[in-house]
Scaffold this active site. Structure first.
Site, PDB file in Angstrom:
ATOM      1  N   GLU A  66       0.761  -1.218  -0.064  1.00  0.00           N
ATOM      2  CA  GLU A  66       0.065   0.268   0.297  1.00  0.00           C
ATOM      3  C   GLU A  66       1.469   1.295   0.074  1.00  0.00           C
ATOM      4  OE1 GLU A  66      -2.596   0.582   3.642  1.00  0.00           O
ATOM      5  OE2 GLU A  66      -3.862   1.913   2.320  1.00  0.00           O
TER       6      GLU A  66
ATOM      7  N   ASP B 112     -11.797   1.578   3.920  1.00  0.00           N
ATOM      8  CA  ASP B 112     -12.987   1.802   5.609  1.00  0.00           C
ATOM      9  C   ASP B 112     -13.774   3.346   5.478  1.00  0.00           C
ATOM     10  OD1 ASP B 112     -11.215   1.452   7.880  1.00  0.00           O
ATOM     11  OD2 ASP B 112      -9.332   1.406   6.144  1.00  0.00           O
TER      12      ASP B 112
END
Ligand code: HPA
Ligand code: ZN
Length: 340
Positions: free
Chosen positions: A199, A278
């Site tokens: 990431e 999220d």
């Protein structure tokens, strides 16, 4: 049928979702009141205004603070129930959800409180919405491997209801290799293994997750594209990448959605999937993520079907169940008149 309707109807699974990251500001406020926890925000608008991040750590600081309102089994149940309602509305049929028990243990919330609340919401989602799910216990990589071992020991009575372990939180400076022994112990207990890698961290972290942690999937994996040999390995083994487009945008992993690597990932033959990470913090649930990449990258209906198929192929459902879900997609596509 327009793009929105096509994506909504397309059966899909979500494989990268932190349940604590689905805590909407409204529920955060309600739980703060219910549990008499002070929040550093005056209103829901105030909370949303704070959601501007320039990197992963910026986000994590706010995300862990927000999770502070979660105290009781009922809180975790309500959190899960709200997520499953959103998922079902988006045409999600299956979810493999991460939870961060160490965040809650730090505040004195014991493992069974978290797990029982989430498991109750999962059972209700299957019963009432026809949405199936699995739980993935994430270790926080900024903590030590000893602490991860302690969490695995606390989870022991629940391991028949937990599909696997994952690795999340601050990536850079905390390479996967730090957790090689606890992942091996998890594997010996029959648990699946996944890890956030690539990431913000370099391709070397993705290699380590594959060869050191022996993971079944890579969460994110964007930076794998910097390494040709790594791409070849991921393609050869058809390793699922759980990609999160709106998260990538909000955490500045990509500059804008037009620069998102999803098109390239598909062209390279990588088994990429679309996920929300999220959603309460990044501005959208799973459908919004499909729509965001579809419009920015001009994905075709075939691309979207490939992404949805990948989400079941990469799931931890049993093979016969995966086949059944893929057949559902085939039936949907055969019946859909698409004018994108
Ligand atoms: N990366 C790492 N840790 C996380 C994330 C993420 O995107 N979301 C929640 N914890
Ligand atoms: Zn994540």
């Amino acid at each position: 049928m327009d793009l929105d309707a096509f994506v909504t109807g397309l059966p899909k699974a979500e494989l990268h979702l932190h349940i604590e990251g689905s805590l909407e500001p409204e529920l955060m406020f309600a739980l703060a009141r219910r549990n008499k926890v002070a929040l550093p925000y005056a209103s829901v608008e105030d909370i949303r205004a704070a959601y501007r991040f320039s990197n992963l750590q910026d986000f994590l600081d706010i995300y862990y603070a927000g999770a502070g309102v979660l105290r009781t089994e009922e809180d975790f149940h309500d959190l899960g129930a709200a997520y499953f309602r959103r998922l079902a509305a988006d045409g999600g049929r299956h979810a493999e959800i991460f939870f961060d028990p160490q965040t809650h243990a730090d505040r004195g919330v014991p493992f069974p409180t978290v797990a029982d609340g989430l498991l109750a919401a999962m059972a209700a989602a299957e019963r009432e919405l026809g949405v199936t799910s699995r739980l993935i216990l994430c270790f926080l990589r900024h903590l030590s491997e000893d602490e991860a071992f302690r969490t695995l020991a606390e989870a022991e009575p629940y391991l028949d209801r937990i599909a696997g372990v994952g690795l999340d939180s601050s990536e850079v400076g905390h390479p996967p290799g730090k957790f090689a022994r606890v992942f091996q112990a998890a594997g010996e207990r029959g648990l699946k293994r996944v890890a956030h890698a690539g990431e913000e961290g370099p391709p070397a972290y993705v290699w380590e997750a594959l060869d050191g942690l022996r993971v079944d999937r890579i969460d994110h994996g964007n930076r794998a594209l910097e390494d040709e040999a790594l791409v070849a390995r991921l393609v050869r083994d058809q390793i699922t990448l759980t990609v999160c487009p709106l998260s990538n945008l909000k955490l500045c992993v990509v500059e804008d959605m037009a620069a998102h690597p999803m098109r390239r990932m598909l062209d390279l033959g990588l088994r990429a999937t679309v996920n929300s990470d999220d959603p309460a913090y990044f501005g959208g649930y799973v459908k919004d993520n499909y729509l965001a990449v579809a419009s920015a990258l001009e994905l075709t209906a075939d691309d979207l079907v490939t992404l949805a198929r990948n989400s079941f192929k990469g799931s931890f459902l049993p093979p016969a169940e995966i086949d059944r879900r893929l057949a559902e997609i085939d039936r949907y596509v055969a019946g859909a008149v698409v004018t994108l």
